[in-house]
Scaffold this motif. Structure first.
Motif, PDB file in Angstrom:
ATOM      1  N   MET A 200       0.743  -1.172  -0.031  1.00 52.42           N
ATOM      2  CA  MET A 200       0.086   0.003  -0.109  1.00 52.42           C
ATOM      3  C   MET A 200       0.768   1.214  -0.023  1.00 52.42           C
ATOM      4  O   MET A 200       1.852   1.142   0.591  1.00 52.42           O
ATOM      5  CB  MET A 200      -0.818   0.057   1.090  1.00 52.42           C
ATOM      6  CG  MET A 200      -2.167  -0.808   1.113  1.00 52.42           C
ATOM      7  SD  MET A 200      -3.183  -0.486   2.459  1.00 52.42           S
ATOM      8  CE  MET A 200      -4.748  -1.431   2.078  1.00 52.42           C
TER       9      MET A 200
ATOM     10  N   ASN B 225      -8.465   0.840  -3.339  1.00 53.18           N
ATOM     11  CA  ASN B 225      -7.184   0.822  -2.493  1.00 53.18           C
ATOM     12  C   ASN B 225      -7.681   1.401  -1.057  1.00 53.18           C
ATOM     13  O   ASN B 225      -6.821   2.095  -0.664  1.00 53.18           O
ATOM     14  CB  ASN B 225      -6.272   1.562  -3.080  1.00 53.18           C
ATOM     15  CG  ASN B 225      -4.914   1.459  -2.545  1.00 53.18           C
ATOM     16  OD1 ASN B 225      -4.602   0.437  -1.713  1.00 53.18           O
ATOM     17  ND2 ASN B 225      -3.916   2.339  -2.796  1.00 53.18           N
TER      18      ASN B 225
ATOM     19  N   ILE C 246      -8.510   9.641   5.835  1.00 51.82           N
ATOM     20  CA  ILE C 246      -8.046   8.321   6.021  1.00 51.82           C
ATOM     21  C   ILE C 246      -7.058   7.993   5.130  1.00 51.82           C
ATOM     22  O   ILE C 246      -7.414   7.905   3.791  1.00 51.82           O
ATOM     23  CB  ILE C 246      -9.071   7.109   6.167  1.00 51.82           C
ATOM     24  CG1 ILE C 246     -10.364   7.250   7.379  1.00 51.82           C
ATOM     25  CG2 ILE C 246      -8.288   5.716   6.577  1.00 51.82           C
ATOM     26  CD1 ILE C 246     -11.115   6.527   7.155  1.00 51.82           C
ATOM     27  N   ALA C 247      -5.734   7.747   5.346  1.00 59.59           N
ATOM     28  CA  ALA C 247      -4.573   7.549   4.598  1.00 59.59           C
ATOM     29  C   ALA C 247      -4.668   6.130   4.161  1.00 59.59           C
ATOM     30  O   ALA C 247      -5.486   5.114   4.602  1.00 59.59           O
ATOM     31  CB  ALA C 247      -3.439   8.070   5.009  1.00 59.59           C
ATOM     32  N   ALA C 248      -3.659   5.792   3.214  1.00 53.62           N
ATOM     33  CA  ALA C 248      -3.732   4.447   2.639  1.00 53.62           C
ATOM     34  C   ALA C 248      -3.550   3.378   3.617  1.00 53.62           C
ATOM     35  O   ALA C 248      -3.551   2.215   3.663  1.00 53.62           O
ATOM     36  CB  ALA C 248      -2.918   4.329   1.526  1.00 53.62           C
ATOM     37  N   ASP C 249      -2.652   3.714   4.638  1.00 54.82           N
ATOM     38  CA  ASP C 249      -2.434   2.806   5.781  1.00 54.82           C
ATOM     39  C   ASP C 249      -3.216   2.893   6.800  1.00 54.82           C
ATOM     40  O   ASP C 249      -3.119   2.129   7.886  1.00 54.82           O
ATOM     41  CB  ASP C 249      -0.868   3.112   6.376  1.00 54.82           C
ATOM     42  CG  ASP C 249      -0.840   4.676   7.086  1.00 54.82           C
ATOM     43  OD1 ASP C 249      -2.092   5.387   6.977  1.00 54.82           O
ATOM     44  OD2 ASP C 249       0.284   4.843   7.641  1.00 54.82           O
ATOM     45  N   GLY C 250      -4.469   3.408   6.692  1.00 53.74           N
ATOM     46  CA  GLY C 250      -5.382   3.513   7.705  1.00 53.74           C
ATOM     47  C   GLY C 250      -5.323   4.585   8.727  1.00 53.74           C
ATOM     48  O   GLY C 250      -6.148   4.724   9.599  1.00 53.74           O
ATOM     49  N   SER C 251      -4.318   5.277   8.808  1.00 56.51           N
ATOM     50  CA  SER C 251      -4.081   6.415   9.840  1.00 56.51           C
ATOM     51  C   SER C 251      -4.749   7.563   9.356  1.00 56.51           C
ATOM     52  O   SER C 251      -5.304   7.638   8.208  1.00 56.51           O
ATOM     53  CB  SER C 251      -2.688   6.831  10.071  1.00 56.51           C
ATOM     54  OG  SER C 251      -2.123   7.270   8.812  1.00 56.51           O
TER      55      SER C 251
ATOM     56  N   PRO D 245      -7.893   1.668   2.834  1.00 54.24           N
ATOM     57  CA  PRO D 245      -7.236   0.880   3.610  1.00 54.24           C
ATOM     58  C   PRO D 245      -8.002   0.289   4.675  1.00 54.24           C
ATOM     59  O   PRO D 245      -9.413   0.412   4.977  1.00 54.24           O
ATOM     60  CB  PRO D 245      -6.555   1.977   4.556  1.00 54.24           C
ATOM     61  CG  PRO D 245      -7.352   3.024   4.403  1.00 54.24           C
ATOM     62  CD  PRO D 245      -8.130   3.108   3.006  1.00 54.24           C
ATOM     63  N   ARG D 246      -7.472  -0.922   5.222  1.00 55.00           N
ATOM     64  CA  ARG D 246      -8.281  -1.424   6.474  1.00 55.00           C
ATOM     65  C   ARG D 246      -8.009  -0.573   7.726  1.00 55.00           C
ATOM     66  O   ARG D 246      -6.958   0.252   7.722  1.00 55.00           O
ATOM     67  CB  ARG D 246      -7.320  -2.721   6.854  1.00 55.00           C
ATOM     68  CG  ARG D 246      -7.599  -3.763   5.814  1.00 55.00           C
ATOM     69  CD  ARG D 246      -7.427  -5.119   6.177  1.00 55.00           C
ATOM     70  NE  ARG D 246      -8.441  -5.565   6.982  1.00 55.00           N
ATOM     71  CZ  ARG D 246      -9.420  -6.055   6.756  1.00 55.00           C
ATOM     72  NH1 ARG D 246     -10.016  -6.127   5.522  1.00 55.00           N
ATOM     73  NH2 ARG D 246     -10.424  -6.491   7.903  1.00 55.00           N
ATOM     74  N   ILE D 247      -9.142  -0.287   8.408  1.00 56.42           N
ATOM     75  CA  ILE D 247      -9.142   0.647   9.402  1.00 56.42           C
ATOM     76  C   ILE D 247      -9.305  -0.283  10.802  1.00 56.42           C
ATOM     77  O   ILE D 247     -10.174  -0.944  10.958  1.00 56.42           O
ATOM     78  CB  ILE D 247     -10.221   1.527   9.392  1.00 56.42           C
ATOM     79  CG1 ILE D 247      -9.952   2.325   8.083  1.00 56.42           C
ATOM     80  CG2 ILE D 247     -10.337   2.638  10.538  1.00 56.42           C
ATOM     81  CD1 ILE D 247     -11.317   3.023   7.481  1.00 56.42           C
TER      82      ILE D 247
END
Lengths: 159, 159
Positions: free
Chosen positions: A1, A11, B147-152, A13-15
């Motif tokens: 990612m 795309n 919400i960014a791609a890394d979930g943060s 993200p998993r949260i």
């Protein structure tokens, strides 16, 4: 990612969902006082939606191209997860008591490009590409009427 | 008053509030069956907000110039009335249990140019001119993170 990029619908993200009704902090734990918790929620980088007593947050969908407010609905943790997994907006229907994908019967899905969260994390903004009218009445937006000068409702031009 | 014109903040109409918890329709009265009531609410020209069990509807404020979603809050009948009377957005604070005018302490009022209502009349869109940051954190919009791609969560550019 990839980090820090605008999300594409495929795309998302998993949260990490941290419910507000998790175990209360231990007494005298300065890192988890209510004030500190509020700071974390408002200024931090952790997505920790503040669900209400029914396990819901409010979500509004905004058209990416026109910027127009399309609809307002509610999401539970599962709706958020499904939205991220599929790239299509899912909500919790309070009247039907079930999860639903917007457009599941009409085909007028909302492709979610970006998810924003408000300061206290009890509301989400979905920036979307709409595959058709967002409203079940076939209007482009559910907000197709305004209050006129005489107090009655009148149709918004072009909807 | 002029009919059919876009409202100015100083010319907001008085609104006839018809609560949903009014007396139920008489049996066999075709004009007031639930289906008919739904049609009236969705297609009619009468403003009849559908308050929830707490007497509230959800309201979102959208910036007239930028089209940006600024904040989400709740209104009871009194908040709607005060908003119309003064031309400044008033809400019901669920946490404080009282009516408040946005900007009453900060001066960052929201001047309401137009009020739209959604299909089932349980949500309002306020189109506003903002006198300052809409968020108590001093961000222009409460939706200042995505919400960014890394979930943060990451800050939205320019806010």
């Amino acid at each position: 990612m990839q980090h820090g990029l605008r999300l594409s619908a495929n795309n998302l993200p998993r949260i990490c969902l941290i419910p507000t009704f998790s175990a209360p902090p231990a007494p005298h734990d300065a890192a988890t006082t209510p004030a500190n918790q509020q700071d974390l929620r408002e200024q931090g980088s952790v997505f920790m939606p503040r669900f209400d007593s029914h396990g819901l947050v409010t979500a509004v969908a905004v058209d990416r191209t026109s910027g127009r407010l399309l609809m307002l609905a509610h999401m539970n943790a599962e709706a958020i997860e499904r939205t991220r997994e599929t790239g299509h907006a899912h909500f919790w229907s309070r009247s039907r008591g079930r999860l639903w994908m917007k457009g599941e019967s009409s085909g007028h899905v909302l492709r979610v490009v970006e998810i924003r969260v408000d300061c206290d994390q009890d509301a989400l903004e979905l920036i979307v590409d709409a595959a058709g009218p967002a409203c079940h009445t076939m209007a482009q937006s559910c907000f197709y009427r305004r209050i006129a000068a005489d107090g009655s409702l009148e149709r918004v031009a072009g909807d």
